[in-house]
Design a protein around this motif. Structure first.
Motif, PDB file in Angstrom:
ATOM      1  N   THR A   1       0.782  -1.500  -0.035  1.00 21.05           N
ATOM      2  CA  THR A   1       0.294  -0.077   0.152  1.00 21.05           C
ATOM      3  C   THR A   1       0.798   1.039   0.431  1.00 21.05           C
ATOM      4  OG1 THR A   1      -0.249   0.017   2.370  1.00 21.05           O
ATOM      5  CG2 THR A   1      -1.551  -0.667   1.462  1.00 21.05           C
ATOM      6  N   GLY A   2       2.026   1.170   0.575  1.00 21.86           N
ATOM      7  CA  GLY A   2       3.338   2.241   0.599  1.00 21.86           C
ATOM      8  C   GLY A   2       2.815   3.621   1.519  1.00 21.86           C
ATOM      9  N   PHE A   3       2.477   2.068   2.470  1.00 20.94           N
ATOM     10  CA  PHE A   3       2.272   3.412   4.305  1.00 20.94           C
ATOM     11  C   PHE A   3       3.757   3.655   4.393  1.00 20.94           C
ATOM     12  CE2 PHE A   3       2.122   3.514   8.853  1.00 20.94           C
ATOM     13  CZ  PHE A   3       1.275   4.103   8.781  1.00 20.94           C
ATOM     14  N   SER A   4       3.919   4.820   5.036  1.00 21.00           N
ATOM     15  CA  SER A   4       5.201   5.342   5.266  1.00 21.00           C
ATOM     16  C   SER A   4       5.022   5.884   6.273  1.00 21.00           C
ATOM     17  CB  SER A   4       5.514   6.310   4.441  1.00 21.00           C
ATOM     18  OG  SER A   4       6.929   7.206   5.316  1.00 21.00           O
ATOM     19  N   PHE A   5       5.042   5.098   7.312  1.00 23.02           N
ATOM     20  CA  PHE A   5       5.290   6.214   9.257  1.00 23.02           C
ATOM     21  C   PHE A   5       5.434   7.390   9.470  1.00 23.02           C
ATOM     22  CE2 PHE A   5       5.834   6.235  14.072  1.00 23.02           C
ATOM     23  CZ  PHE A   5       4.707   5.299  14.116  1.00 23.02           C
TER      24      PHE A   5
ATOM     25  N   VAL B   1       3.693  10.627  10.613  1.00 23.01           N
ATOM     26  CA  VAL B   1       4.387  11.684  11.692  1.00 23.01           C
ATOM     27  C   VAL B   1       4.695  12.783  10.874  1.00 23.01           C
ATOM     28  CG1 VAL B   1       6.503  11.512  13.690  1.00 23.01           C
ATOM     29  CG2 VAL B   1       5.365   9.240  13.155  1.00 23.01           C
ATOM     30  N   ARG B   2       5.371  13.092  10.303  1.00 18.25           N
ATOM     31  CA  ARG B   2       5.856  14.183   9.598  1.00 18.25           C
ATOM     32  C   ARG B   2       4.352  14.744   9.587  1.00 18.25           C
ATOM     33  NH1 ARG B   2       8.507  12.598   6.020  1.00 18.25           N
ATOM     34  NH2 ARG B   2       7.465  12.390   4.007  1.00 18.25           N
TER      35      ARG B   2
ATOM     36  N   ILE C   1       0.811  14.638   9.853  1.00 22.73           N
ATOM     37  CA  ILE C   1      -0.097  14.623  10.954  1.00 22.73           C
ATOM     38  C   ILE C   1      -0.586  16.146  11.230  1.00 22.73           C
ATOM     39  CG2 ILE C   1       1.496  14.322  13.068  1.00 22.73           C
ATOM     40  CD1 ILE C   1      -2.500  12.626  11.724  1.00 22.73           C
ATOM     41  N   GLY C   2      -0.086  16.791  11.131  1.00 26.88           N
ATOM     42  CA  GLY C   2      -0.265  18.068  12.151  1.00 26.88           C
ATOM     43  C   GLY C   2      -1.026  18.583  10.856  1.00 26.88           C
ATOM     44  N   TYR C   3      -1.191  18.576   9.657  1.00 20.32           N
ATOM     45  CA  TYR C   3      -2.195  19.435   8.688  1.00 20.32           C
ATOM     46  C   TYR C   3      -3.302  19.008   9.076  1.00 20.32           C
ATOM     47  CZ  TYR C   3       1.823  20.398   6.335  1.00 20.32           C
ATOM     48  OH  TYR C   3       2.778  21.162   5.159  1.00 20.32           O
ATOM     49  N   PHE C   4      -3.734  17.709   9.896  1.00 20.29           N
ATOM     50  CA  PHE C   4      -5.319  17.529  10.503  1.00 20.29           C
ATOM     51  C   PHE C   4      -5.723  18.597  11.432  1.00 20.29           C
ATOM     52  CE2 PHE C   4      -7.091  15.179  13.724  1.00 20.29           C
ATOM     53  CZ  PHE C   4      -8.295  14.740  12.942  1.00 20.29           C
ATOM     54  N   PHE C   5      -4.436  18.717  12.401  1.00 21.66           N
ATOM     55  CA  PHE C   5      -5.388  20.293  13.880  1.00 21.66           C
ATOM     56  C   PHE C   5      -4.832  21.202  12.700  1.00 21.66           C
ATOM     57  CE2 PHE C   5      -2.709  15.882  15.734  1.00 21.66           C
ATOM     58  CZ  PHE C   5      -3.712  16.331  16.728  1.00 21.66           C
ATOM     59  N   VAL C   6      -4.669  21.763  11.417  1.00 18.15           N
ATOM     60  CA  VAL C   6      -4.830  22.141  11.480  1.00 18.15           C
ATOM     61  C   VAL C   6      -6.359  22.750  10.586  1.00 18.15           C
ATOM     62  CG1 VAL C   6      -4.555  24.635   9.131  1.00 18.15           C
ATOM     63  CG2 VAL C   6      -2.057  22.716  10.625  1.00 18.15           C
TER      64      VAL C   6
END
Length: 273
Positions: free
Chosen positions: A46-50, A54-55, A57-62
């Motif tokens: 799936t091309g998942f990159s942890f 992490v890098r 995830i802050g845009y979600f809170f924006v």
């Protein structure tokens, strides 16, 4: 002793009277290893990159901060789609629950002794259950046109498949004593099911339908993404225009509605059970 022997080979214990008892090793280590391998392979496929997670995830809170405070002046525009969503969920849940009853009876092996009939209708349930609600709604919009009717059809099909499977499993585990007694007295098949089987499964069936209705309110709110009416229409529009304050107002209205429905549904389920 090797690691393999310690993990997978059986262990023999000698009791005080000289008897020996052999205990099989737990399969938990093997299951954990397979789970880790499957997780790693799934991440690669799936091309998942942890690190990316992490890098960024802050845009979600924006976006979340942009939703508050919500645009309260937009609430009058939310009422009608919200009512459409509730009506779609209620009507679709009722139709699906009603239609699944005769099909569930035909699936029950303790009532229908033809293996071909029960296998056919169980396969039918499995096929219907594999179709995602969003895909059903998309197909329904091509058949019936855009609007809440297509959304109601999609919810009815989902409720039919979900409640029907649980209902026929409940019928198959029902106590057959009273059924056989009434049948021996000469009562007809339908009357025997009505008076011997239905009272046993009815409370659990209604509880399942209420639980499904709770979920349908949430599902119906996204069916508008494919033109099936409800909150999804204006939600998709506001997200597209990046009007996150209005998106926050829509989500708050949906949250309050779901909480109220779940509270009433939980109360009714407690009374039934």
């Amino acid at each position: 002793m090797s690691l393999y022997d310690r993990l997978f080979k059986p262990v023999t214990y000698t009791l005080g009277d000289g008897h020996q008892v052999t205990q099989k090793r737990s399969r938990l280590p093997l299951v954990l290893i397979l789970l880790v391998v499957a997780t790693i392979v799934s991440g690669e496929v799936t091309g998942f990159s942890f690190s990316t997670l992490v890098r960024r995830i802050g845009y979600f809170f924006v976006i979340l901060r942009d939703m508050f405070p919500p645009d309260w002046a937009y609430m009058p525009r939310v009422w009608q789609p919200l009512m459409d969503t509730i009506k779609m969920s209620l009507l679709g849940s009722f139709i699906g629950a009603l239609l699944c009853i005769p099909f569930s009876v035909l699936c029950a092996s303790n009532l229908i002794h033809s293996r071909f009939v029960t296998a056919f209708f169980k396969l039918f349930y499995s096929v219907v259950r594999t179709l995602p609600t969003l895909v059903i709604a998309l197909i329904a919009t091509y058949i019936f046109g855009l609007g809440t009717f297509a959304g109601t059809v999609a919810i009815a099909v989902f409720t039919f498949a979900y409640c029907g499977k649980i209902l026929y499993e409940q019928i198959e585990t029902a106590d057959m004593g009273s059924y056989e007694a009434l049948e021996a007295l000469g009562m007809g098949r339908l009357s025997t099911i009505r008076y011997a089987i239905w009272p046993q499964v009815f409370p659990q069936f209604i509880s399942t339908v209420l639980f499904c209705f709770e979920g349908n309110v949430r599902y119906a709110s996204i069916l508008g993404y494919v033109g099936a009416g409800g909150l999804g229409l204006i939600l998709n529009e506001r997200i597209g225009w990046m009007e996150y304050a209005r998106v926050g107002m829509i989500l708050i209205a949906l949250f309050i509605t779901v909480v109220i429905i779940e509270t009433v549904s939980s109360y009714l389920r407690s009374k039934l059970i």
